[in-house]
Design an enzyme around this catalytic site. Structure first.
Site, PDB file in Angstrom:
ATOM      1  N   HIS A 121       0.875  -1.180   0.000  1.00 46.36           N
ATOM      2  CA  HIS A 121       0.000   0.000   0.000  1.00 46.36           C
ATOM      3  C   HIS A 121       0.915   1.233   0.000  1.00 46.36           C
ATOM      4  O   HIS A 121       2.029   1.186   0.539  1.00 46.36           O
ATOM      5  CB  HIS A 121      -0.832  -0.048   1.282  1.00 46.36           C
ATOM      6  CG  HIS A 121      -1.951   0.936   1.368  1.00 46.36           C
ATOM      7  ND1 HIS A 121      -1.751   2.250   1.734  1.00 46.36           N
ATOM      8  CD2 HIS A 121      -3.280   0.809   1.161  1.00 46.36           C
ATOM      9  CE1 HIS A 121      -2.915   2.875   1.747  1.00 46.36           C
ATOM     10  NE2 HIS A 121      -3.865   2.025   1.408  1.00 46.36           N
ATOM     11  N   ASP A 194       3.010  -4.428   8.072  1.00 42.96           N
ATOM     12  CA  ASP A 194       1.782  -3.658   7.912  1.00 42.96           C
ATOM     13  C   ASP A 194       0.630  -4.661   8.015  1.00 42.96           C
ATOM     14  O   ASP A 194       0.373  -5.428   7.088  1.00 42.96           O
ATOM     15  CB  ASP A 194       1.808  -2.953   6.549  1.00 42.96           C
ATOM     16  CG  ASP A 194       0.449  -2.344   6.172  1.00 42.96           C
ATOM     17  OD1 ASP A 194      -0.536  -2.557   6.913  1.00 42.96           O
ATOM     18  OD2 ASP A 194       0.392  -1.674   5.133  1.00 42.96           O
ATOM     19  N   GLN A 197      -4.586  -5.217   6.797  1.00 44.12           N
ATOM     20  CA  GLN A 197      -5.580  -6.129   6.206  1.00 44.12           C
ATOM     21  C   GLN A 197      -5.583  -7.500   6.864  1.00 44.12           C
ATOM     22  O   GLN A 197      -6.342  -8.369   6.453  1.00 44.12           O
ATOM     23  CB  GLN A 197      -5.310  -6.287   4.702  1.00 44.12           C
ATOM     24  CG  GLN A 197      -5.549  -5.036   3.903  1.00 44.12           C
ATOM     25  CD  GLN A 197      -6.998  -4.566   3.933  1.00 44.12           C
ATOM     26  OE1 GLN A 197      -7.916  -5.339   4.214  1.00 44.12           O
ATOM     27  NE2 GLN A 197      -7.208  -3.290   3.673  1.00 44.12           N
ATOM     28  N   LYS A 220     -10.560  -0.994  10.482  1.00 51.41           N
ATOM     29  CA  LYS A 220     -10.628  -2.174   9.613  1.00 51.41           C
ATOM     30  C   LYS A 220     -10.892  -3.437  10.419  1.00 51.41           C
ATOM     31  O   LYS A 220     -10.861  -4.542   9.901  1.00 51.41           O
ATOM     32  CB  LYS A 220      -9.327  -2.312   8.816  1.00 51.41           C
ATOM     33  CG  LYS A 220      -9.132  -1.204   7.775  1.00 51.41           C
ATOM     34  CD  LYS A 220      -7.890  -1.426   6.977  1.00 51.41           C
ATOM     35  CE  LYS A 220      -7.457  -0.196   6.205  1.00 51.41           C
ATOM     36  NZ  LYS A 220      -8.249   0.054   5.005  1.00 51.41           N
ATOM     37  N   CYS A 358      -4.744   2.403  -3.727  1.00 49.53           N
ATOM     38  CA  CYS A 358      -3.483   2.897  -3.132  1.00 49.53           C
ATOM     39  C   CYS A 358      -2.341   1.910  -3.330  1.00 49.53           C
ATOM     40  O   CYS A 358      -1.465   1.768  -2.462  1.00 49.53           O
ATOM     41  CB  CYS A 358      -3.647   3.230  -1.653  1.00 49.53           C
ATOM     42  SG  CYS A 358      -4.843   4.504  -1.337  1.00 49.53           S
TER      43      CYS A 358
HETATM   44  N1  PLP Z   1      -1.891  -0.754   4.571  1.00 45.50           N
HETATM   45  C1  PLP Z   1      -2.805  -1.499   3.950  1.00 45.50           C
HETATM   46  C2  PLP Z   1      -2.417  -2.855   3.461  1.00 45.50           C
HETATM   47  C3  PLP Z   1      -4.104  -1.003   3.759  1.00 45.50           C
HETATM   48  O1  PLP Z   1      -5.010  -1.749   3.129  1.00 45.50           O
HETATM   49  C4  PLP Z   1      -4.417   0.285   4.239  1.00 45.50           C
HETATM   50  C5  PLP Z   1      -5.753   0.862   4.009  1.00 45.50           C
HETATM   51  O2  PLP Z   1      -6.486   0.481   3.130  1.00 45.50           O
HETATM   52  C6  PLP Z   1      -3.434   1.012   4.912  1.00 45.50           C
HETATM   53  C7  PLP Z   1      -2.185   0.462   5.053  1.00 45.50           C
HETATM   54  C8  PLP Z   1      -3.714   2.361   5.464  1.00 45.50           C
HETATM   55  O3  PLP Z   1      -4.634   2.273   6.499  1.00 45.50           O
HETATM   56  P1  PLP Z   1      -5.270   3.600   7.141  1.00 45.50           P
HETATM   57  O4  PLP Z   1      -5.838   4.384   5.996  1.00 45.50           O
HETATM   58  O5  PLP Z   1      -6.302   3.082   8.064  1.00 45.50           O
HETATM   59  O6  PLP Z   1      -4.175   4.329   7.836  1.00 45.50           O
END
Ligand code: PLP
Length: 400
Positions: A121, A194, A197, A220, A358
């Protein structure tokens, strides 16, 4: 708990969209919230609202206690060794920015490489670029499986950290993070995961994994927006400088010199989102009551059914067909633009996400502008998958 019992806890699932019952399949973007989370937020602002840690009065003491209780709850949820290894942030994005900024100040030397996966992401790409690193992406196969042989070859004396997602938000791949961590540690390199998900689908044990940082977002995992977690190993957090300066993160301030508070407060400058942290605690209660393993089994059934149904559609292309996947189904229909598919589905009451999610490097890898993404949560049903299938069949002639 059967599916009706679970669904009845989510008031938003009764909403109608364009005159039809909502089918919410955008759970990778954010999950809906059970009543107990909504009530926790409401209850906090009705009866408890107060700034924490510095107050002598009843509300401040009580709010502080509830906030710190959730820290311990998160500690136990991901099996961290110490509660002070849990830092509350605004979400995964802020958690990774915190680590990238603070870790780089302590450990970067001016010629620094960060190994990421090719399916990150943007929030696990851009913070490292802002910190001045050169990124070394791990390639992945057409199915969406990381190439671990290629990964081994990316290490150099300049490698400072490995930062990879546990689960890809676009492809759904569950990455082999235990192997990734073991290999990195073999090179003496720490690892950030990270977990945005993964946290609502997979039981996470940070000690068993041995990761150095694990980041996720409350929204999430059935919790409120505005709160997230950065888990970091005590030894590293103690070495790293603060991320932001302000109230709470200090021990002593003069105009000449400031000393910093102990963990975790060193990394929690300013007033945190107390109500949201309390809401996160309720979300964890919800997940534990249903059982993370039960959530995973339910979602697995939905994913397998949806994959087999959608595969029958003519001209459909699925992106992300790794053998180890969670509940993300990315696809394109013929040459139709994903946005057109999403808009037509919306007219039929079905909420999916469209675009690059993203993850522009993934789109470049496949040479596509974006995908349509359906993603499932524990409250979804096989009947909703049928509605998605029927809706796609119905709109296909309009997409030619
Ligand atoms: N990392 C991953 C794999 C994501 O899917 C997302 C959000 O869709 C994020 C990071 C960023 O999360 P947040 O927007 O809640 O900070």
């Amino acid at each position: 708990m059967n599916n009706n019992d679970i669904r009845s806890q989510f008031p938003i699932l009764d909403v109608t969209v364009h005159g039809r019952p909502l089918v919410y399949l955008d759970n990778a973007a954010t999950t809906q919230k059970p009543l107990r989370v909504i009530e926790a937020l409401d209850g906090y602002y009705r009866t408890l609202n107060s700034n924490i840690h510095r107050g002598a009065h009843h509300l401040a003491t009580e709010a502080t206690e509830r906030y710190e209780t959730v820290r311990r709850q998160v500690q136990s949820f991901i099996n961290a060794r110490h509660h002070h290894e849990i830092v509350f942030t605004r979400g995964t994005t802020e958690s990774i920015n915190l680590v990238a900024s603070s870790f780089s100040k302590r450990y970067f030397t001016g010629d620094d490489e960060v190994v990421v996966s090719g399916m990150e992401h943007h929030s696990d790409i851009v913070p490292w670029q802002l910190a001045g690193a050169t990124l070394r992406p791990i390639p992945f196969s057409d199915e969406g499986v990381l190439d671990l042989d290629a990964y081994e070859k990316l290490f150099s004396p300049k490698t400072r950290i490995v930062a990879v997602n546990h689960v890809s938000n676009t492809l759904g791949t569950i990455n082999p993070i235990a192997d990734i961590i073991r290999i990195a540690h073999g090179h003496g390199v720490p690892v950030l995961i990270d977990g945005a998900q993964a946290i609502s689908h997979i039981p996470v044990d940070v000690q068993a994994l041995g990761c150095d940082f694990y980041c996720f977002s409350g929204h999430k995992m059935y919790g409120p927006m505005g709160v997230g977690v950065m888990y970091g190993r005590e030894e590293l957090l103690n070495e790293m400088p603060p991320y932001q300066g302000g109230g709470e993160m200090i021990e002593n301030v003069t105009f000449e010199r400031t000393t910093y508070n102990q963990l975790p407060f060193k990394f929690e400058a300013g007033t945190p989102s107390v109500g949201d942290v309390i809401g996160l605690g309720e979300a964890i209660n919800f997940m534990q009551e249903v059982g993370v393993a039960n959530i995973a089994a339910r979602e697995d059934e939905l994913l397998r059914y949806a994959t087999s149904m959608l595969s029958q559609l003519q001209g459909i292309r699925l992106f992300g067909t790794a053998p180890h996947k969670t509940t993300v189904l990315s696809f394109l229909i013929g040459d139709a633009h994903p946005y057109d598919v999403g808009t037509l589905l919306d007219q039929l009451g079905i909420a999916v996400r469209t675009g690059h999610h993203c993850t522009q490097p993934i789109m470049d890898r496949y040479g596509i502008p974006g995908t349509v993404r359906a993603s499932f949560a524990v409250y979804n049903t096989l009947d909703e998958v049928d509605r998605l299938f029927a809706a796609l069949q119905r709109i296909m002639p309009m997409l030619q």
